[in-house]
Design a protein around this motif. Sequence first.
Motif, PDB file in Angstrom:
ATOM      1  N   VAL A   1      40.404 -37.178  -3.515  1.00 15.21           N
ATOM      2  CA  VAL A   1      39.571 -36.687  -2.097  1.00 15.21           C
ATOM      3  C   VAL A   1      40.025 -35.497  -1.701  1.00 15.21           C
ATOM      4  N   LEU A   2      38.777 -34.503  -1.638  1.00  7.46           N
ATOM      5  CA  LEU A   2      39.462 -33.419  -1.287  1.00  7.46           C
ATOM      6  C   LEU A   2      38.995 -33.043   0.019  1.00  7.46           C
ATOM      7  N   GLU A   3      39.834 -32.450   0.931  1.00  4.52           N
ATOM      8  CA  GLU A   3      39.148 -32.245   2.301  1.00  4.52           C
ATOM      9  C   GLU A   3      39.286 -30.500   2.523  1.00  4.52           C
ATOM     10  N   ASP A   4      38.028 -29.835   2.382  1.00  3.29           N
ATOM     11  CA  ASP A   4      38.019 -28.492   2.689  1.00  3.29           C
ATOM     12  C   ASP A   4      38.577 -27.509   1.916  1.00  3.29           C
ATOM     13  N   VAL A   5      38.259 -27.791   0.473  1.00  5.51           N
ATOM     14  CA  VAL A   5      38.906 -27.095  -0.537  1.00  5.51           C
ATOM     15  C   VAL A   5      37.784 -26.226  -0.839  1.00  5.51           C
ATOM     16  N   VAL A   6      37.853 -24.942  -0.335  1.00  4.14           N
ATOM     17  CA  VAL A   6      36.872 -23.965  -0.114  1.00  4.14           C
ATOM     18  C   VAL A   6      36.711 -22.711  -1.348  1.00  4.14           C
ATOM     19  N   ASP A   7      37.694 -22.813  -2.256  1.00  5.20           N
ATOM     20  CA  ASP A   7      37.524 -21.963  -3.111  1.00  5.20           C
ATOM     21  C   ASP A   7      36.914 -22.631  -4.576  1.00  5.20           C
ATOM     22  N   HIS A   8      36.058 -21.897  -5.125  1.00  4.10           N
ATOM     23  CA  HIS A   8      35.227 -22.669  -6.326  1.00  4.10           C
ATOM     24  C   HIS A   8      36.178 -22.637  -7.426  1.00  4.10           C
ATOM     25  N   THR A   9      37.073 -21.577  -7.777  1.00  5.43           N
ATOM     26  CA  THR A   9      38.072 -21.975  -8.969  1.00  5.43           C
ATOM     27  C   THR A   9      38.926 -23.225  -8.611  1.00  5.43           C
ATOM     28  N   ASN A  10      39.458 -23.312  -7.254  1.00  9.53           N
ATOM     29  CA  ASN A  10      40.184 -24.457  -7.047  1.00  9.53           C
ATOM     30  C   ASN A  10      39.472 -25.774  -7.471  1.00  9.53           C
ATOM     31  N   VAL A  11      38.269 -25.720  -7.025  1.00 13.94           N
ATOM     32  CA  VAL A  11      37.554 -27.027  -7.173  1.00 13.94           C
ATOM     33  C   VAL A  11      37.215 -27.336  -8.378  1.00 13.94           C
ATOM     34  N   GLY A  12      36.991 -26.325  -9.204  1.00 16.23           N
ATOM     35  CA  GLY A  12      36.897 -26.569 -10.705  1.00 16.23           C
ATOM     36  C   GLY A  12      38.073 -27.005 -11.522  1.00 16.23           C
ATOM     37  N   ALA A  13      39.120 -26.332 -11.082  1.00 17.02           N
ATOM     38  CA  ALA A  13      40.410 -26.450 -11.783  1.00 17.02           C
ATOM     39  C   ALA A  13      40.879 -28.161 -11.347  1.00 17.02           C
ATOM     40  N   ILE A  14      40.596 -28.467 -10.150  1.00 16.41           N
ATOM     41  CA  ILE A  14      40.923 -29.963  -9.725  1.00 16.41           C
ATOM     42  C   ILE A  14      40.177 -30.846 -10.612  1.00 16.41           C
ATOM     43  N   PHE A  15      38.732 -30.726 -10.821  1.00 16.13           N
ATOM     44  CA  PHE A  15      37.990 -31.429 -11.561  1.00 16.13           C
ATOM     45  C   PHE A  15      38.793 -31.705 -13.043  1.00 16.13           C
ATOM     46  N   ARG A  16      39.000 -30.390 -13.456  1.00 17.06           N
ATOM     47  CA  ARG A  16      39.415 -30.297 -14.899  1.00 17.06           C
ATOM     48  C   ARG A  16      40.762 -31.303 -14.958  1.00 17.06           C
ATOM     49  N   SER A  17      41.672 -30.933 -13.977  1.00 12.44           N
ATOM     50  CA  SER A  17      42.886 -31.648 -14.155  1.00 12.44           C
ATOM     51  C   SER A  17      42.821 -33.312 -13.994  1.00 12.44           C
ATOM     52  N   GLY A  18      41.887 -33.650 -12.949  1.00  7.80           N
ATOM     53  CA  GLY A  18      41.345 -34.994 -12.518  1.00  7.80           C
ATOM     54  C   GLY A  18      40.929 -35.628 -13.938  1.00  7.80           C
ATOM     55  N   ALA A  19      39.859 -34.906 -14.798  1.00  9.54           N
ATOM     56  CA  ALA A  19      39.436 -35.409 -15.838  1.00  9.54           C
ATOM     57  C   ALA A  19      40.573 -35.827 -16.873  1.00  9.54           C
ATOM     58  N   ALA A  20      41.337 -34.747 -16.964  1.00  6.33           N
ATOM     59  CA  ALA A  20      42.234 -34.478 -18.254  1.00  6.33           C
ATOM     60  C   ALA A  20      43.159 -35.803 -18.103  1.00  6.33           C
ATOM     61  N   MET A  21      43.514 -36.280 -16.706  1.00  9.46           N
ATOM     62  CA  MET A  21      44.373 -37.427 -16.203  1.00  9.46           C
ATOM     63  C   MET A  21      43.860 -38.573 -16.175  1.00  9.46           C
ATOM     64  N   GLY A  22      42.360 -38.937 -16.449  1.00 14.87           N
ATOM     65  CA  GLY A  22      41.947 -40.140 -16.477  1.00 14.87           C
ATOM     66  C   GLY A  22      41.256 -40.436 -15.129  1.00 14.87           C
ATOM     67  N   PHE A  23      41.102 -39.715 -14.230  1.00 13.38           N
ATOM     68  CA  PHE A  23      40.686 -40.141 -12.721  1.00 13.38           C
ATOM     69  C   PHE A  23      39.126 -40.399 -12.960  1.00 13.38           C
ATOM     70  N   ASP A  24      38.787 -41.220 -11.992  1.00 11.55           N
ATOM     71  CA  ASP A  24      37.325 -41.958 -12.176  1.00 11.55           C
ATOM     72  C   ASP A  24      36.340 -41.171 -11.138  1.00 11.55           C
ATOM     73  N   ALA A  25      36.706 -40.496 -10.341  1.00  8.25           N
ATOM     74  CA  ALA A  25      35.861 -39.810  -9.537  1.00  8.25           C
ATOM     75  C   ALA A  25      36.539 -38.936  -8.345  1.00  8.25           C
ATOM     76  N   VAL A  26      35.614 -38.027  -7.818  1.00 16.69           N
ATOM     77  CA  VAL A  26      36.011 -37.290  -7.008  1.00 16.69           C
ATOM     78  C   VAL A  26      35.212 -37.217  -5.800  1.00 16.69           C
ATOM     79  N   LEU A  27      35.760 -37.219  -4.644  1.00 17.25           N
ATOM     80  CA  LEU A  27      34.949 -37.248  -3.279  1.00 17.25           C
ATOM     81  C   LEU A  27      35.402 -35.934  -2.574  1.00 17.25           C
ATOM     82  N   LEU A  28      34.300 -35.372  -1.850  1.00 19.07           N
ATOM     83  CA  LEU A  28      34.346 -34.189  -1.175  1.00 19.07           C
ATOM     84  C   LEU A  28      34.088 -34.105   0.371  1.00 19.07           C
ATOM     85  N   SER A  29      34.956 -33.652   1.005  1.00 20.52           N
ATOM     86  CA  SER A  29      34.570 -33.407   2.317  1.00 20.52           C
ATOM     87  C   SER A  29      33.460 -32.554   2.664  1.00 20.52           C
TER      88      SER A  29
END
Lengths: 271, 271
Positions: free
Chosen positions: A123-151
């Motif tokens: 769950v991300l609150e106000d992560v405003v940088d596109h690079t960070n959002v992309g990097a978090i999706f990549r790490s989440g996917a690599a670690m088997g996370f099932d979903a991402v919710l964005l503020s």
Amino acid sequence: MAEVVEITDPGDLRLADYRDLRDVQLRQHLEAEHGLFLAEGEKVVRRAVESGHDARSFLMAPRWLDGLADVLARTDAPCFVLPEALVEQVTGFHVHRGALASLRRRALPPVAEVLDGARSVLVLEDVVDHTNVGAIFRSGAAMGFDAVLLSPRCADPLYRRSIKVAMGAVFSVPWTRLPDWRTALPDLSAAGFTTVALTLADDAVDVEDAVRGLDRVALVLGSEGHGLSPAWQRAADRRATIPMARGAEHGVDSLNVAAASAVACYVTARR
Amino acid sequence: MAEVVEITDPGDLRLADYRDLRDVQLRQHLEAEHGLFLAEGEKVVRRAVESGHDARSFLMAPRWLDGLADVLARTDAPCFVLPEALVEQVTGFHVHRGALASLRRRALPPVAEVLDGARSVLVLEDVVDHTNVGAIFRSGAAMGFDAVLLSPRCADPLYRRSIKVAMGAVFSVPWTRLPDWRTALPDLSAAGFTTVALTLADDAVDVEDAVRGLDRVALVLGSEGHGLSPAWQRAADRRATIPMARGAEHGVDSLNVAAASAVACYVTARR
């Protein structure tokens, strides 16, 4: 089967979706207004289409046609073909791996649909940088996370830069926007998730202890500048921190949000 | 005590160190030729000077003078003061937190000096992106790493962007360039370090197992595109990997190098 349309004039009006790709603000307006997003590079174009997004059109230099032939075979959208140098004139920069697609955004799914069957959620609150959002999706996917919710204020996962940094994980990991910032965390708790807020607060416990043995976990991460809002820190079921070892000696008291999310996802995946 | 010099002409030749800060290539030439680097922002300027770097000059709008008065008191370098709008005209972009300093690079220390007393070391091979180098310094510092060694082709830790992303950790964590790419890892082993290469190779073991119980560890990380060279993978004492959980489902088979370094530093710090 996509119709291949050869174009010789970089000012051709049919190329409007691909103009000025380096101008972030202009792109955000254009993409929101027309409900589109851009995929860049053969691999990302393929993944965008294969994940079920309708193409409005494709744009590429001739040498990319063969590699994407099977993708083009399955769509009725036109494929505009231009000499490499003209592609650059249209987009305003050197296109990495030559091919682009303009695709239709889909309606965002309801939170309940995204959470259905999920065990590990970011769950991300106000992560405003596109690079960070992309990097978090990549790490989440690599670690088997099932979903991402964005503020509501988080950067767009379908912005070109986010997609690229995420290696296309934004197409495969279910995600949506939280409709109500205020009730987001209590709603997650009510849905059976233990919400674990990453914070530097004094009462935060080691993140390994915070997630150990939990079934459904929602890891909550805050913005680049100031971290999580006080409201979300209070609303979370647990407050957790990644222990720093002598970081203070170096004037560093925290990881950046992308690094913190990688570590927290790693720890949570092994809970 | 720095002499405060009011400047009204943005073309003034004394401002040469501060020209065209957005032009990476031009800056790399200029900074190498003159042996200088730029610090941006009140906090970073302060840390650069406090870590013992000699200032060539400072450049700022009037309102930053008070906050940096104690720093300026300890140097003989001139402080050029310009109206905010003119600062932007010189540098070519909006200067974050107003103050800049041009500082003298120091001779890089020998590897043995950097390793003296170190227990946890990061070794980077051809990490070419300034943001990644900066992020790795920040994560290393936060996790208590004692030193960073860079292969000859790694991006410059003293480039403005690296310094900023590292939160200034490039000033406090000892680092140097490896003089010989070929013998770098055997030399580290001979110096008593167990070299642990992060890789996706089939024979790699879980990084937690690879570092458990070790005293002196050198974590070895490869470039953004292709990871570690085969030569370095072979030369390392151990090959280790960060286990992915279902990443393949999402087309993601690895973390990016900054995320991987954060996780590997975290694991190594807790060995």
